[in-house]
Structures are given as C-alpha cells and as structure tokens.
Write an enzyme that holds these catalytic residues in place. Structure first.
Site, PDB file in Angstrom:
ATOM      1  N   CYS A 154       0.820  -1.229   0.000  1.00  0.00           N
ATOM      2  CA  CYS A 154       0.000   0.000   0.000  1.00  0.00           C
ATOM      3  C   CYS A 154       0.849   1.272   0.000  1.00  0.00           C
ATOM      4  O   CYS A 154       0.359   2.335  -0.360  1.00  0.00           O
ATOM      5  CB  CYS A 154      -0.957  -0.005   1.183  1.00  0.00           C
ATOM      6  SG  CYS A 154      -2.099  -1.388   1.139  1.00  0.00           S
ATOM      7  N   ASN A 173      -9.978   0.092  -0.317  1.00  0.00           N
ATOM      8  CA  ASN A 173      -8.517   0.089  -0.260  1.00  0.00           C
ATOM      9  C   ASN A 173      -7.963  -0.503  -1.562  1.00  0.00           C
ATOM     10  O   ASN A 173      -8.071  -1.697  -1.805  1.00  0.00           O
ATOM     11  CB  ASN A 173      -8.074  -0.747   0.947  1.00  0.00           C
ATOM     12  CG  ASN A 173      -6.574  -0.714   1.157  1.00  0.00           C
ATOM     13  OD1 ASN A 173      -5.815  -0.358   0.261  1.00  0.00           O
ATOM     14  ND2 ASN A 173      -6.144  -1.094   2.343  1.00  0.00           N
ATOM     15  N   HIS A 211      -3.194   7.405   1.905  1.00  0.00           N
ATOM     16  CA  HIS A 211      -3.605   6.067   1.462  1.00  0.00           C
ATOM     17  C   HIS A 211      -5.010   5.831   2.009  1.00  0.00           C
ATOM     18  O   HIS A 211      -5.289   6.088   3.178  1.00  0.00           O
ATOM     19  CB  HIS A 211      -2.629   5.023   2.002  1.00  0.00           C
ATOM     20  CG  HIS A 211      -3.113   3.622   1.830  1.00  0.00           C
ATOM     21  ND1 HIS A 211      -3.633   3.170   0.640  1.00  0.00           N
ATOM     22  CD2 HIS A 211      -3.176   2.573   2.690  1.00  0.00           C
ATOM     23  CE1 HIS A 211      -3.981   1.906   0.776  1.00  0.00           C
ATOM     24  NE2 HIS A 211      -3.724   1.513   2.014  1.00  0.00           N
TER      25      HIS A 211
HETATM   26  O1  UT7 Z   1      -3.782  -0.938   3.526  1.00  0.00           O
HETATM   27  C1  UT7 Z   1      -2.891  -1.419   4.449  1.00  0.00           C
HETATM   28  C2  UT7 Z   1      -3.245  -0.972   5.760  1.00  0.00           C
HETATM   29  N1  UT7 Z   1      -4.467  -1.609   6.222  1.00  0.00           N
HETATM   30  C3  UT7 Z   1      -5.180  -0.990   7.129  1.00  0.00           C
HETATM   31  O2  UT7 Z   1      -4.826   0.110   7.449  1.00  0.00           O
HETATM   32  C4  UT7 Z   1      -6.345  -1.681   7.790  1.00  0.00           C
HETATM   33  C5  UT7 Z   1      -6.278  -1.439   9.251  1.00  0.00           C
HETATM   34  N2  UT7 Z   1      -7.340  -2.060  10.033  1.00  0.00           N
HETATM   35  C6  UT7 Z   1      -8.631  -1.708   9.937  1.00  0.00           C
HETATM   36  O3  UT7 Z   1      -8.974  -0.872   9.134  1.00  0.00           O
HETATM   37  C7  UT7 Z   1      -9.614  -2.324  10.917  1.00  0.00           C
HETATM   38  O4  UT7 Z   1      -8.911  -2.997  11.925  1.00  0.00           O
HETATM   39  C8  UT7 Z   1     -10.608  -3.285  10.242  1.00  0.00           C
HETATM   40  C9  UT7 Z   1     -11.572  -2.503   9.386  1.00  0.00           C
HETATM   41  C10 UT7 Z   1      -9.851  -4.291   9.400  1.00  0.00           C
HETATM   42  C11 UT7 Z   1     -11.427  -4.026  11.299  1.00  0.00           C
HETATM   43  O5  UT7 Z   1     -12.051  -3.122  12.198  1.00  0.00           O
HETATM   44  P1  UT7 Z   1     -12.002  -3.398  13.762  1.00  0.00           P
HETATM   45  O6  UT7 Z   1     -12.792  -2.342  14.394  1.00  0.00           O
HETATM   46  O7  UT7 Z   1     -10.560  -3.496  14.139  1.00  0.00           O
HETATM   47  O8  UT7 Z   1     -12.785  -4.766  13.887  1.00  0.00           O
HETATM   48  P2  UT7 Z   1     -12.269  -6.179  14.428  1.00  0.00           P
HETATM   49  O9  UT7 Z   1     -11.311  -6.796  13.467  1.00  0.00           O
HETATM   50  O10 UT7 Z   1     -11.825  -6.041  15.832  1.00  0.00           O
HETATM   51  O11 UT7 Z   1     -13.622  -6.997  14.407  1.00  0.00           O
HETATM   52  C12 UT7 Z   1     -14.695  -6.653  15.248  1.00  0.00           C
HETATM   53  C13 UT7 Z   1     -15.811  -7.659  15.044  1.00  0.00           C
HETATM   54  C14 UT7 Z   1     -15.360  -9.098  15.190  1.00  0.00           C
HETATM   55  O12 UT7 Z   1     -16.391  -9.779  15.878  1.00  0.00           O
HETATM   56  P3  UT7 Z   1     -16.270 -10.098  17.443  1.00  0.00           P
HETATM   57  O13 UT7 Z   1     -15.030 -10.952  17.566  1.00  0.00           O
HETATM   58  O14 UT7 Z   1     -16.131  -8.767  18.115  1.00  0.00           O
HETATM   59  O15 UT7 Z   1     -17.545 -10.809  17.720  1.00  0.00           O
HETATM   60  C15 UT7 Z   1     -15.293  -9.592  13.781  1.00  0.00           C
HETATM   61  O16 UT7 Z   1     -15.526 -10.974  13.673  1.00  0.00           O
HETATM   62  O17 UT7 Z   1     -16.347  -7.533  13.724  1.00  0.00           O
HETATM   63  C16 UT7 Z   1     -16.390  -8.834  13.117  1.00  0.00           C
HETATM   64  N3  UT7 Z   1     -16.198  -8.664  11.678  1.00  0.00           N
HETATM   65  C17 UT7 Z   1     -17.210  -8.430  10.819  1.00  0.00           C
HETATM   66  N4  UT7 Z   1     -18.543  -8.316  10.997  1.00  0.00           N
HETATM   67  C18 UT7 Z   1     -19.301  -8.063   9.912  1.00  0.00           C
HETATM   68  C19 UT7 Z   1     -15.036  -8.674  10.977  1.00  0.00           C
HETATM   69  N5  UT7 Z   1     -15.271  -8.455   9.686  1.00  0.00           N
HETATM   70  C20 UT7 Z   1     -16.605  -8.300   9.549  1.00  0.00           C
HETATM   71  C21 UT7 Z   1     -17.458  -8.041   8.454  1.00  0.00           C
HETATM   72  N6  UT7 Z   1     -18.776  -7.919   8.678  1.00  0.00           N
HETATM   73  N7  UT7 Z   1     -16.987  -7.874   7.192  1.00  0.00           N
END
Ligand code: UT7
Length: 325
Positions: A115, A282, A252
């Site tokens: 990225c 992204n 980005h």
């Molecule tokens: O480009 C390179 C750089 N990349 C980035 O900068 C990405 C950086 N990270 C992020 O943007 C965020 O961490 C994410 C968008 C990837 C995830 O957001 P988050 O607030 O950190 O969510 P999480 O991974 O902690 O997931 C929270 C919950 C989980 O459920 P539980 O364990 O709390 O019950 C996941 O299973 O959301 C669930 N979950 C979803 N639910 C519905 C994960 N993906 C999904 C989904 N739809 N697509």
C-alpha cells in the site's frame, strides 16, 4: 543555489467498470452495509472484470495522466509501476505498459511496497530526476487486489478494491527552498519485523501459488495512525514546513477512521484531508494517485499549494512525500 525539482505536470486515474456495493457483499456473506460503513467508511469498491489485468488498469491511468500533462510517451524517460498484484510473477507490469504505450527507449520497472508503493515509486522517480539521470517519469500505482482476496474471509475481502492512478513528473528548477514548485522531499520507512501483521500466504518460492491476503487488522490500525503521523511530521520538518501550512493531505485510502485518527493526532483540519475511500475502498498502491487525481480534477488542489501524500502497508512499509503543486 539552483536545484533540480520534479514537477508534477499531470495526473490521471482509472477504475474498472464493475461496482460492488456493500449490499452486494452482504448478499454473499455474513456482513452488512452498516458494519462496513461504520468500521471503514467504505460504501463500494470497483472490481476488475474476468480477464482484466493490472497492466490494463495501469495503461488506462497512464493514458489519462499523459493526456492531462499534454505530452506523449516520446517525452517519457522512465516508467515505474507500484504494484503488488502483477499480471505475472515476471516480467514487470511497467515493461508491459512500456510496450503497450509504444515506448521504445528508456527503461521501466516495478516497485513492491504494497500500500506504500506509490510513495516509494514517487521517491525513486524523484531521485532519478534529481540526480539528472532522467528528465521525465511516468509513475503509476495499479492493483487488482480482488485477485488476492480470500472470499471466505469477511474481515479482509470487504476492504479492498481494484484501480490505478498515475502522475507525470518532469525536471524543473528551483531555489532549493520550500517555495519551489515540485517534489520537495520524500521520506520512506520500513520495519520487516512486522511482516506477520499483513502479508500474502503464498508466492513463487514458498507455495508456488499466488496466495491470499492475511491481516491482523487491529494491529495494523494501531501502527497506521502512529507511523503515518510520524512520517508526515518527518516530511514537513525536512522542508521546514508547519503542519498548518499544508493545504491538502492525500492519504492512502484504507479506512476513514485511520484518516480521522491521523488528522486528530496531527492537529490537522479534517477538511484538508482528501477522502475517496467510500467510493473505491482500499486499492493498495493505487489509492494515493486515485485520490490525488480526484482532488486535482475537481479543482480542490490548485497550483502553488502544498500537498502531503502518505501511506502505510505490508512489510511493514510507510512513508510520506511533500509536493508544491
Ligand atoms: O492498507 C494497508 C493498511 N491496512 C489498514 O490500514 C487496515 C487497518 N485495520 C482496519 O482498518 C480495521 O482494523 C478493520 C476494518 C480491518 C477491522 O475493524 P475493527 O474495528 O478493528 O474490527 P475487528 O477486526 O476487531 O472486528 C470486530 C468484530 C469481530 O467480531 P467479534 O469478535 O467482536 O464478535 C469480527 O468478527 O467484527 C467482526 N467482523 C465483521 N462483521 C461483519 C469482521 N469483519 C466483519 C465483516 N462484517 N466484514
């Protein structure tokens, strides 16, 4: 003292025709428009059609940038493409674009910094120009990230999209101060110890397959806000510019919450942050030039203004670049 500066004389972008909305994804997997929008700001992404390759996207963005710069491929000495999704393991996407543009001189190669790729590619091209080895460069970020997705992993596949953006750089002169037009500096960073936070679980010398993208999203998020803020501060300091003097931030486009968090940590006006993440998700190395082309085309970025580009990605790699438009 007169110095060589890389002037940005044109930019362009290309997005594949097919749009996949959050609702489309929710019909296919356990997710929702509400989750994707509130966690990331993404509303839709563009996905390459079957048979549509990264080099096709790169070529379309290159044509748009050359037209915007009012020049032809005869004026270009070097092509550098930032991509992590090449058509083939080799040759480079850049040489494919070179051939399809009808460019029979100069040289072309890819850079791979995921990225952060466009910032790395811009830095490479700027340094070739500053040393006098070339006078002009076509710098492209192009990706088909949809091809790296595990469509059973909802935590990653909803985040990424396909696209390409490009700029044309041309050697000009400056006084060596921050008042000069052109690329004022670039600052690159990496920390290979963070490899496991964001990687693809395949490759020619391991599995012999392409593999799928794997990400520890929460960890990447934490590094993103901290490292991007530090890179922006390093780039501003390198040219003796205050954060408040920067007219536009072109980040980005990974997550709206990262853009908001970085603006807050920097004390920057959120109205100065160019955000296109809602419209294409992204797109890895394509996202900075896509956002740049959007803000130039709609008249927000104007000649004379200070524009700060930044990105972070797998590796981990990150960086920033400061341009006076
Ligand atoms: O480009 C390179 C750089 N990349 C980035 O900068 C990405 C950086 N990270 C992020 O943007 C965020 O961490 C994410 C968008 C990837 C995830 O957001 P988050 O607030 O950190 O969510 P999480 O991974 O902690 O997931 C929270 C919950 C989980 O459920 P539980 O364990 O709390 O019950 C996941 O299973 O959301 C669930 N979950 C979803 N639910 C519905 C994960 N993906 C999904 C989904 N739809 N697509």
């Amino acid at each position: 003292m007169t110095v060589i500066r890389s002037h940005v004389i044109g930019c362009g972008a290309f997005l594949p025709n097919t749009i996949v909305t959050n609702a489309d994804l929710a019909a296919r997997m356990e997710t929702s428009d509400e989750w994707i929008r509130t966690r990331t700001g993404i509303r839709q992404r563009h996905v390459a059609a079957p048979g549509e390759k990264t080099s096709d996207l790169a070529l379309a963005a290159a044509h748009a940038a050359l037209a915007n710069a009012n020049c032809t491929v005869q004026d270009i000495d070097m092509i550098v493409v930032a991509t992590t999704t090449p058509d083939q393991t080799f040759p480079s996407v850049a040489t494919m674009v070179q051939a399809r543009l009808g460019m029979t001189r100069g040289f072309a190669f890819d850079v791979q910094a995921v990225c952060s790729g466009f910032i790395y590619a811009l830095s490479v091209a700027d340094n070739f120009i500053k040393t006098g080895q070339i006078r002009s460069a076509l710098v492209i970020g192009a990706e088909t990230m949809s091809r790296l997705m595990d469509w059973n992993d909802r935590s990653t596949c909803v985040l990424f999209g396909d696209g390409a953006g490009a700029v044309v750089l041309n050697a000009g002169e400056g006084a060596g101060t921050a008042a000069d037009r052109g690329v004022l500096n670039t600052r690159l960073f990496s920390d290979g110890r963070l490899h496991d936070l964001l990687y693809v679980d395949g490759g020619p010398s391991t599995t012999g397959t392409t593999g799928h993208l794997r990400m520890q999203g929460k960890e990447v998020f934490k590094h993103a806000v901290t490292n991007i803020t530090a890179a922006i501060e390093a780039s501003a300091a390198a040219s003796g510019v205050a954060i408040a003097d920067i007219d536009w931030f072109v980040p980005h486009q990974a997550n709206q919450r990262i853009l908001d968090g970085t603006a807050k940590k920097l004390g920057a006006d959120p109205a100065k942050i160019i955000s296109t993440v809602a419209l294409h998700g992204n797109t890895s190395a394509a996202s900075v030039p896509l956002a740049l082309a959007t803000a130039v085309a709609d008249g927000r970025i104007k000649p004379g203004q200070l524009v700060l580009l930044e990105a972070l990605g797998g590796g981990m790699t990150w960086g920033a670049g400061l341009i006076r438009w």
